[in-house]
Design an enzyme around this catalytic site. Structure first.
Site, PDB file in Angstrom:
ATOM      1  N   CYS A   9      55.612  78.132 -62.175  1.00  0.00           N
ATOM      2  CA  CYS A   9      56.195  77.560 -60.963  1.00  0.00           C
ATOM      3  C   CYS A   9      57.297  76.615 -61.414  1.00  0.00           C
ATOM      4  O   CYS A   9      57.026  75.540 -61.949  1.00  0.00           O
ATOM      5  CB  CYS A   9      55.140  76.817 -60.145  1.00  0.00           C
ATOM      6  SG  CYS A   9      55.817  76.014 -58.662  1.00  0.00           S
ATOM      7  N   GLU A  48      59.920  82.086 -56.796  1.00  0.00           N
ATOM      8  CA  GLU A  48      59.634  82.852 -57.999  1.00  0.00           C
ATOM      9  C   GLU A  48      60.707  83.922 -58.151  1.00  0.00           C
ATOM     10  O   GLU A  48      61.341  84.320 -57.169  1.00  0.00           O
ATOM     11  CB  GLU A  48      58.241  83.469 -57.930  1.00  0.00           C
ATOM     12  CG  GLU A  48      57.678  83.863 -59.269  1.00  0.00           C
ATOM     13  CD  GLU A  48      57.767  82.755 -60.291  1.00  0.00           C
ATOM     14  OE1 GLU A  48      58.748  82.766 -61.072  1.00  0.00           O
ATOM     15  OE2 GLU A  48      56.892  81.877 -60.315  1.00  0.00           O
TER      16      GLU A  48
END
Length: 249
Positions: A2, A103
């Site tokens: 992340c 992402e």
């Protein structure tokens, strides 16, 4: 992993979810990036507290941070054993308030950005670890990282990793380092439920950290989409505005 996320809920909505006593004001942020100041929630003397720390954990034994690799994530599979994280896992667990994250999906020689958010509106909590680094002149820097785990099936086609999401009912189990040992807390390090998130492709504008606006989370225009279709997001209410707020972040 992340590497970017957003915080867009109103400060009061975040305070209600995490139940800390402070009443901080802060603006919506659509592109939170490593090394920036970020809000976390932790327990101090048995009470939940709001704090601002730098995203990118520095273990206390590091002599010179300039020569140390930035630790923005901690792999959940190794937090109990890896020297950089094991003490924080035992004594300094925290939560990262968030409203979604980004992402990048590999596609040949490029990566396509996706925005991932809860299907229901409102903030969520990422599992985190924090530390205090003290410099040679006595200066102190508080830092933190997000704990990650293997992606669930919903997100696995985009990236193999995802942040660990802690449900409100388990906040105390993660945060209470005095009463809950690291091994017990580690049982929370699992992929999120399959129906928690939705994901869709967005503009590459998110790649530039200086960009920070609601336009970053708009679905990619149909004529710009690649062959693989994006998941269509559900309509949802826009975050409430907090006019005239002083910025802490």
């Amino acid at each position: 992993m992340c590497g970017r996320y957003i915080i867009t809920s109103a400060p009061e909505a975040i305070r209600v979810l995490f139940q800390y006593g402070e009443q901080p004001n802060f603006p919506a942020r659509y592109n939170v990036a490593p090394t920036q100041p970020v809000p976390i929630v932790r327990v101090e003397a048995g009470v939940r507290r709001f704090a601002l720390v730098r995203w990118g954990l520095i273990p206390p034994w590091v002599k010179d941070p300039r020569g140390f690799a930035l630790l923005i994530n901690a792999r959940g599979e190794t937090v109990l054993d890896k020297p950089a994280f094991r003490n924080a896992m035992r004594r300094r667990r925290c939560l990262f308030p968030a409203d979604g994250f980004y992402e990048w999906k590999p596609d040949g020689d490029r990566k396509r950005p996706y925005f991932i958010r809860p299907r229901s509106a409102g903030p969520i909590a990422f599992a985190g670890l924090w530390e205090t680094w003290m410099g040679p002149n006595g200066e102190e820097v508080e830092t933190a990282c997000i704990v990650t785990t293997a992606a669930n099936r919903t997100l696995g086609s985009i990236h193999e990793r995802m942040p660990v999401v802690i449900a409100p009912a388990a906040f105390d189990l993660w945060l209470d380092c005095a009463e809950v040992d690291a091994t017990t807390a580690a049982a929370l390090i699992v992929p999120a439920p399959e129906n928690l998130f939705e994901a869709y492709e967005i503009s590459p504008a998110v790649n530039r950290t200086a960009n920070d606006s609601p336009s970053l989370i708009e679905p990619l225009a149909p004529h710009l989409e690649a062959a693989a279709p994006a998941v269509k997001p559900k309509p949802r209410p826009k975050p409430k505005k907090d006019d005239g707020q002083a910025s802490l972040l």
